[in-house]
Design a protein around this motif. Structure first.
Motif, PDB file in Angstrom:
ATOM      1  N   ASP A 118       0.644  -1.138  -0.355  1.00 64.19           N
ATOM      2  CA  ASP A 118       0.237  -0.314   0.004  1.00 64.19           C
ATOM      3  C   ASP A 118       0.600   1.044  -0.022  1.00 64.19           C
ATOM      4  O   ASP A 118       0.545   2.260  -0.535  1.00 64.19           O
ATOM      5  N   VAL A 119       2.277   1.154   1.192  1.00 66.18           N
ATOM      6  CA  VAL A 119       2.745   2.436   0.711  1.00 66.18           C
ATOM      7  C   VAL A 119       3.160   2.401  -0.891  1.00 66.18           C
ATOM      8  O   VAL A 119       4.072   3.822  -0.987  1.00 66.18           O
ATOM      9  N   SER A 156       4.792   5.621  -5.120  1.00 61.43           N
ATOM     10  CA  SER A 156       4.168   5.783  -6.458  1.00 61.43           C
ATOM     11  C   SER A 156       3.513   6.381  -7.751  1.00 61.43           C
ATOM     12  O   SER A 156       3.518   6.985  -8.500  1.00 61.43           O
ATOM     13  N   SER A 157       2.138   6.808  -7.100  1.00 63.39           N
ATOM     14  CA  SER A 157       1.403   7.980  -7.385  1.00 63.39           C
ATOM     15  C   SER A 157       1.547   9.150  -6.666  1.00 63.39           C
ATOM     16  O   SER A 157       0.523   9.747  -7.637  1.00 63.39           O
TER      17      SER A 157
END
Length: 70
Positions: free
Chosen positions: A62-63, A68-69
């Protein structure tokens, strides 16, 4: 200072039961901490969850997705 020993089948050569936490009371003598066996107590699942909840970290995947976004 709080110390918790996390143990269970994943961390012991002698898996004697389910995953659990042991609370260890540490005494400070002015130089060092000491945690004798008399200060150990097993925590029930609800008590362990309550103590660990503030320390829960998000899953690595999740991290990484959020990073990355960003």
């Amino acid at each position: 200072m709080s110390w918790f020993a996390h143990h269970g089948p994943f961390s012991s050569y002698d898996p004697t039961g389910p995953e659990t936490l042991t609370s260890v009371t540490l005494a400070f003598d002015g130089t060092r901490f000491d945690g004798g066996l008399t200060g150990h107590s097993f925590l029930e699942a609800v008590a362990a969850a309550r103590l660990l909840h503030p320390w829960q970290l998000p899953a690595v995947d999740d991290v990484l997705t959020r990073l990355s976004s960003a």
